[in-house]
Design an enzyme around this catalytic site. Structure first.
Site, PDB file in Angstrom:
ATOM      1  N   SER A 124      -4.896  -6.696  11.420  1.00 43.89           N
ATOM      2  CA  SER A 124      -4.966  -6.263  10.023  1.00 43.89           C
ATOM      3  C   SER A 124      -5.618  -7.322   9.157  1.00 43.89           C
ATOM      4  O   SER A 124      -5.513  -8.512   9.433  1.00 43.89           O
ATOM      5  CB  SER A 124      -3.534  -6.002   9.524  1.00 43.89           C
ATOM      6  OG  SER A 124      -3.505  -5.880   8.118  1.00 43.89           O
ATOM      7  N   TYR A 149       5.112  -8.849   7.657  1.00 43.87           N
ATOM      8  CA  TYR A 149       4.213  -7.940   8.384  1.00 43.87           C
ATOM      9  C   TYR A 149       2.910  -8.691   8.720  1.00 43.87           C
ATOM     10  O   TYR A 149       2.495  -8.751   9.872  1.00 43.87           O
ATOM     11  CB  TYR A 149       3.897  -6.694   7.554  1.00 43.87           C
ATOM     12  CG  TYR A 149       2.696  -5.942   8.078  1.00 43.87           C
ATOM     13  CD1 TYR A 149       1.462  -6.048   7.452  1.00 43.87           C
ATOM     14  CD2 TYR A 149       2.784  -5.169   9.234  1.00 43.87           C
ATOM     15  CE1 TYR A 149       0.356  -5.391   7.950  1.00 43.87           C
ATOM     16  CE2 TYR A 149       1.686  -4.502   9.737  1.00 43.87           C
ATOM     17  CZ  TYR A 149       0.470  -4.639   9.089  1.00 43.87           C
ATOM     18  OH  TYR A 149      -0.639  -4.004   9.587  1.00 43.87           O
ATOM     19  N   LYS A 153       1.344 -10.022  12.491  1.00 38.55           N
ATOM     20  CA  LYS A 153       0.011  -9.754  13.033  1.00 38.55           C
ATOM     21  C   LYS A 153      -0.689 -11.079  13.360  1.00 38.55           C
ATOM     22  O   LYS A 153      -1.338 -11.229  14.390  1.00 38.55           O
ATOM     23  CB  LYS A 153      -0.831  -8.953  12.030  1.00 38.55           C
ATOM     24  CG  LYS A 153      -0.361  -7.534  11.822  1.00 38.55           C
ATOM     25  CD  LYS A 153      -0.515  -6.700  13.095  1.00 38.55           C
ATOM     26  CE  LYS A 153      -0.198  -5.239  12.864  1.00 38.55           C
ATOM     27  NZ  LYS A 153      -0.346  -4.423  14.083  1.00 38.55           N
TER      28      LYS A 153
HETATM   29  C1  WQD Z   1      -3.727  -0.559  -2.126  1.00 36.46           C
HETATM   30  C2  WQD Z   1      -3.890  -0.740  -3.614  1.00 36.46           C
HETATM   31  C3  WQD Z   1      -1.916  -1.548  -4.708  1.00 36.46           C
HETATM   32  C4  WQD Z   1       0.496   2.054  -3.964  1.00 36.46           C
HETATM   33  C5  WQD Z   1      -1.476  -2.501   3.049  1.00 36.46           C
HETATM   34  C6  WQD Z   1      -1.198  -3.454   4.180  1.00 36.46           C
HETATM   35  C7  WQD Z   1      -2.383  -3.508   5.100  1.00 36.46           C
HETATM   36  C8  WQD Z   1      -2.765  -2.131   5.558  1.00 36.46           C
HETATM   37  C9  WQD Z   1      -3.011  -1.227   4.360  1.00 36.46           C
HETATM   38  C10 WQD Z   1      -1.812  -1.826   7.764  1.00 36.46           C
HETATM   39  C11 WQD Z   1      -3.248  -2.023  -4.136  1.00 36.46           C
HETATM   40  C12 WQD Z   1      -2.260  -0.143  -5.194  1.00 36.46           C
HETATM   41  C13 WQD Z   1      -0.528   1.141  -3.977  1.00 36.46           C
HETATM   42  C14 WQD Z   1       0.940   2.627  -5.195  1.00 36.46           C
HETATM   43  C15 WQD Z   1      -0.719   1.349  -6.383  1.00 36.46           C
HETATM   44  N1  WQD Z   1      -1.768  -1.593   6.416  1.00 36.46           N
HETATM   45  N2  WQD Z   1      -1.126   0.793  -5.162  1.00 36.46           N
HETATM   46  N3  WQD Z   1       0.305   2.250  -6.360  1.00 36.46           N
HETATM   47  O1  WQD Z   1      -1.340  -3.318   0.067  1.00 36.46           O
HETATM   48  O2  WQD Z   1      -3.902  -3.180   0.232  1.00 36.46           O
HETATM   49  O3  WQD Z   1      -2.522  -3.025   2.285  1.00 36.46           O
HETATM   50  O4  WQD Z   1      -1.832  -1.246   3.569  1.00 36.46           O
HETATM   51  O5  WQD Z   1      -2.606  -2.450   8.362  1.00 36.46           O
HETATM   52  O6  WQD Z   1      -2.032  -4.308   6.205  1.00 36.46           O
HETATM   53  O7  WQD Z   1      -0.998  -4.735   3.672  1.00 36.46           O
HETATM   54  O8  WQD Z   1      -2.500  -1.143   0.674  1.00 36.46           O
HETATM   55  O9  WQD Z   1      -2.313   1.173  -0.085  1.00 36.46           O
HETATM   56  O10 WQD Z   1      -0.318  -0.375  -0.384  1.00 36.46           O
HETATM   57  O11 WQD Z   1      -2.336  -0.706  -1.817  1.00 36.46           O
HETATM   58  O12 WQD Z   1      -1.276   1.020  -7.434  1.00 36.46           O
HETATM   59  O13 WQD Z   1       1.891   3.475  -5.255  1.00 36.46           O
HETATM   60  O14 WQD Z   1      -3.223   0.338  -4.278  1.00 36.46           O
HETATM   61  O15 WQD Z   1      -1.471  -2.363  -5.789  1.00 36.46           O
HETATM   62  O16 WQD Z   1      -4.059  -2.522  -5.204  1.00 36.46           O
HETATM   63  P1  WQD Z   1      -2.559  -2.755   0.705  1.00 36.46           P
HETATM   64  P2  WQD Z   1      -1.791  -0.193  -0.386  1.00 36.46           P
END
Ligand code: WQD
Length: 339
Positions: A124, A149, A153
């Site tokens: 990741s 997490y 990884k």
């Molecule tokens: C994306 C953006 C949030 C939810 C994680 C893991 C990564 C991978 C993908 C496995 C950010 C914003 C999110 C919400 C929001 N998983 N957001 N409201 O955190 O980039 O990565 O998932 O491999 O390893 O770390 O993904 O989709 O949670 O967030 O505003 O309800 O969306 O702040 O900017 P992230 P995400």
């Protein structure tokens, strides 16, 4: 060619199994079904005409793994099985290290006993932590992770790297995913998170289908064009094809191979909201909220190495990611049906 796919009933694993079968590669799935539904098997069969062999079990169970290797002439392993919710990992670190780290090393030990030395590992972009510069290349610093997490990884990457330098006859490929989203274009397979979605895209989809009232936009004061977080969203079908490209190019070459799997483009939260609204034909209601702890401002990939060495690049647009997600969600409002 027979490939063991751990976690093959999950979101990315199941989409990869569809493309493996379509590429003439036979997947053998093991999955403990802790975050997947057995219905996925019939969806894979409906799309490919083949129902892959599936054994319910846990990668931490050495006896179970040994029996699968003993009964099948497996040439390579794609290792998806693991826990992957950042927020949950902060609350349950032991479970994350046991599943993700211990599970990976039990698997590698069983592979060695069986003489199977080709491993593709589902890593990741979180191993990069909060990048100093973007785009992120495979040579960018890793290890400054911000949650269990991401640390799990990183630990697996380090352990597999040490294994390669101790025993040089392995082909070990570390695929660092950016933000996987989307669904199979048929609308019959997609992401089916249990409970309240942690990730952006499934949450937006559940707002659009009426399961959630509105999207909380976590932070609008980041140093980004519109103040919201920027990520490199990649279609799950592109991601699946990246695994096949890795298997076919470096899967039989001894070496430690590391690749980013992203699109090389960043999209903000509000970009994704706008794209999803266009895909579903209605506004997606959202509220601007404070930042989520542990989040970073921006993160997107340099994809040059995968293009050069694997002959692979992502081709699907954000519009396709949102359209395919909406197609899946609207045809399956409750995801895969519970057993
Ligand atoms: C994306 C953006 C949030 C939810 C994680 C893991 C990564 C991978 C993908 C496995 C950010 C914003 C999110 C919400 C929001 N998983 N957001 N409201 O955190 O980039 O990565 O998932 O491999 O390893 O770390 O993904 O989709 O949670 O967030 O505003 O309800 O969306 O702040 O900017 P992230 P995400």
């Amino acid at each position: 060619m027979k490939v063991l796919v751990t976690g093959g009933m999950g979101y990315i694993g199941s989409h990869t199994c569809v493309r493996l079968i379509e590429s003439g590669i036979e997947p053998i799935i093991i999955d403990n079904l802790s975050n997947a539904k057995v219905e996925v098997l019939s969806r894979i069969e409906a799309l490919t005409g083949q129902q892959p062999l599936f054994y319910q079990g846990d990668v931490r169970d050495e006896v179970f793994l040994d029996s699968v290797f003993a009964n099948h002439n497996i040439q390579a392993v794609i290792h998806f099985a693991g826990l992957k919710a950042v927020g949950e990992s902060v609350a349950k670190p032991l479970e994350y290290y046991d599943n993700n780290v211990n599970g990976s090393f039990v698997l590698a030990r069983c592979m060695r006993k069986a003489g199977v030395k080709s491993l593709v590992f589902s890593s990741s972009a979180t191993v990069y932590g909060d990048p100093d510069t973007v785009p992120i290349t495979e040579a960018s610093p890793t290890g400054a992770t911000t949650n269990p997490y991401g640390r799990s990884k990183y630990m697996v990457e380090q352990g597999l790297s040490d294994l390669f330098f101790a025993e040089g006859d392995w082909s070990i490929t570390l695929l660092r995913y950016f933000n996987p989203v989307g669904a199979h274009p048929s609308g019959t397979m997609g992401e089916d998170p249990q409970g309240i979605p942690n990730n952006l895209m499934p949450f937006i989809a559940q707002v659009a289908i009426g399961r959630r009232e509105y999207l909380s936009v976590f932070g609008h004061d980041y140093p980004t064009p519109d103040g919201t977080g920027v990520r490199d969203y990649i279609h799950v079908m592109d991601l699946a094809e990246g695994h096949i490209a890795a298997l076919k190019t470096v899967g039989e070459q001894s070496g430690l191979h590391i690749y980013n799997l992203g699109t090389g483009k960043g999209s903000s939260v509000l970009d994704m909201v706008e794209a999803f609204s266009a895909a579903c034909g209605q506004p997606v209601r959202y509220e601007l909220c404070p930042r989520r702890p542990g989040d970073i401002a921006e993160c997107w990939a340099s994809t040059a190495k995968a293009e050069r060495e694997l002959g692979w690049q992502a081709t699907r647009s954000v519009a396709e990611m949102t359209a395919d997600t909406w197609h899946w969600q609207s045809k399956n409002p409750q995801g895969y049906s519970p057993e």
